[in-house]
Design an enzyme around this catalytic site. Structure first.
Site, PDB file in Angstrom:
ATOM      1  N   CYS A  61       0.841  -1.192   0.000  1.00  0.00           N
ATOM      2  CA  CYS A  61       0.000   0.000   0.000  1.00  0.00           C
ATOM      3  C   CYS A  61       0.882   1.250   0.000  1.00  0.00           C
ATOM      4  CB  CYS A  61      -0.913  -0.007   1.222  1.00  0.00           C
ATOM      5  SG  CYS A  61      -1.733   1.573   1.488  1.00  0.00           S
TER       6      CYS A  61
ATOM      7  N   CYS B 222       0.553   3.354   3.178  1.00  0.00           N
ATOM      8  CA  CYS B 222       1.212   2.697   4.318  1.00  0.00           C
ATOM      9  C   CYS B 222       2.724   2.924   4.257  1.00  0.00           C
ATOM     10  CB  CYS B 222       0.914   1.202   4.332  1.00  0.00           C
ATOM     11  SG  CYS B 222      -0.744   0.785   4.915  1.00  0.00           S
TER      12      CYS B 222
ATOM     13  N   ASP C  74      -0.270  16.594  -2.018  1.00  0.00           N
ATOM     14  CA  ASP C  74      -0.518  15.701  -3.150  1.00  0.00           C
ATOM     15  C   ASP C  74       0.565  15.936  -4.193  1.00  0.00           C
ATOM     16  OD1 ASP C  74      -3.303  14.128  -4.277  1.00  0.00           O
ATOM     17  OD2 ASP C  74      -1.752  14.673  -5.735  1.00  0.00           O
TER      18      ASP C  74
ATOM     19  N   HIS D  66      -4.363   1.310   8.282  1.00  0.00           N
ATOM     20  CA  HIS D  66      -4.886   1.018   6.948  1.00  0.00           C
ATOM     21  C   HIS D  66      -6.354   0.618   7.002  1.00  0.00           C
ATOM     22  CE1 HIS D  66      -4.632  -0.217   2.693  1.00  0.00           C
ATOM     23  NE2 HIS D  66      -5.646  -0.991   3.059  1.00  0.00           N
TER      24      HIS D  66
ATOM     25  N   ASN E 267     -12.809  10.316  -2.406  1.00  0.00           N
ATOM     26  CA  ASN E 267     -13.199   9.464  -3.528  1.00  0.00           C
ATOM     27  C   ASN E 267     -13.357   8.037  -2.999  1.00  0.00           C
ATOM     28  OD1 ASN E 267     -13.015  11.617  -5.354  1.00  0.00           O
ATOM     29  ND2 ASN E 267     -10.840  11.246  -5.729  1.00  0.00           N
TER      30      ASN E 267
ATOM     31  N   GLY F 170     -13.124   7.696  -8.846  1.00  0.00           N
ATOM     32  CA  GLY F 170     -11.805   8.316  -8.926  1.00  0.00           C
ATOM     33  C   GLY F 170     -10.816   7.857  -7.885  1.00  0.00           C
TER      34      GLY F 170
ATOM     35  N   HIS G 203      -6.304   3.214   0.477  1.00  0.00           N
ATOM     36  CA  HIS G 203      -6.029   3.524   1.891  1.00  0.00           C
ATOM     37  C   HIS G 203      -6.688   4.887   2.067  1.00  0.00           C
ATOM     38  CE1 HIS G 203      -2.843   3.775   5.352  1.00  0.00           C
ATOM     39  NE2 HIS G 203      -3.719   4.759   5.524  1.00  0.00           N
TER      40      HIS G 203
ATOM     41  N   HIS H 128      -8.172   8.425   2.308  1.00  0.00           N
ATOM     42  CA  HIS H 128      -7.517   9.734   2.371  1.00  0.00           C
ATOM     43  C   HIS H 128      -8.537  10.790   2.003  1.00  0.00           C
ATOM     44  CE1 HIS H 128      -6.981   7.887  -1.578  1.00  0.00           C
ATOM     45  NE2 HIS H 128      -7.110   9.101  -2.092  1.00  0.00           N
TER      46      HIS H 128
ATOM     47  N   HIS I  43      -8.973  14.482   0.421  1.00  0.00           N
ATOM     48  CA  HIS I  43      -8.290  15.532  -0.347  1.00  0.00           C
ATOM     49  C   HIS I  43      -8.723  16.875   0.241  1.00  0.00           C
ATOM     50  CE1 HIS I  43      -7.141  13.059  -3.993  1.00  0.00           C
ATOM     51  NE2 HIS I  43      -8.111  12.292  -3.507  1.00  0.00           N
TER      52      HIS I  43
END
Ligand code: AMP
Length: 112
Positions: A4, A7, A30, A46, A85, A91, A96, A98, A100
């Site tokens: 991952c 991770c 990003d 995770h 997403n 998308g 894992h 997250h 945005h």
């Protein structure tokens, strides 16, 4: 998870531009920003997506939102868009969870 990407970033095995961290969450820029502010908030644990996060680590999900606010307070006067997403068709490319954190420009809703 051994395979991952996030991770590996959490473990420090892959470098990232960290902007905030807590015991449970990290936030980093990003690599392909879509706005002047584009930071990812990621739990150290995770879980695949925001639905799993809400079910399995709700306190950490709340901490992710708090860290998103903290980053926006520091960089965009506290205004931001937070996107999760969820699923390939929506998308999601890294499984894992997250958020945005986007901001730093006018974000028209039709561009969501
Ligand atoms: P998503 O497509 O919602 O799963 O978001 C994954 C995000 O991770 C994308 O916006 C990518 O640009 C970003 N990304 C991929 N690799 C890295 C990396 N090594 N460091 C920072 N961001 C990354």
């Amino acid at each position: 998870m051994t395979d991952c990407l996030f991770c590996k970033i959490v473990a420090g095995d892959i470098p990232a531009a960290l902007v905030a961290e807590t015991d449970h969450v990290i936030a980093f820029r990003d690599i392909a920003p879509k706005a002047p502010l584009h930071v990812l908030v990621v739990p150290r644990t995770h879980v695949a997506n925001v639905t799993e996060a809400a079910a399995q680590i709700p306190e950490v999900l709340a901490e992710m939102v708090a860290v998103a606010q903290q980053v926006a307070d520091a960089e965009t006067g506290g205004e931001y868009r937070l996107i999760f997403n969820t699923g390939e068709g929506a998308g999601q490319s890294v499984f894992h969870v997250h958020g945005h954190v986007l901001g730093g420009k006018h974000l028209a809703w039709e561009n969501a």
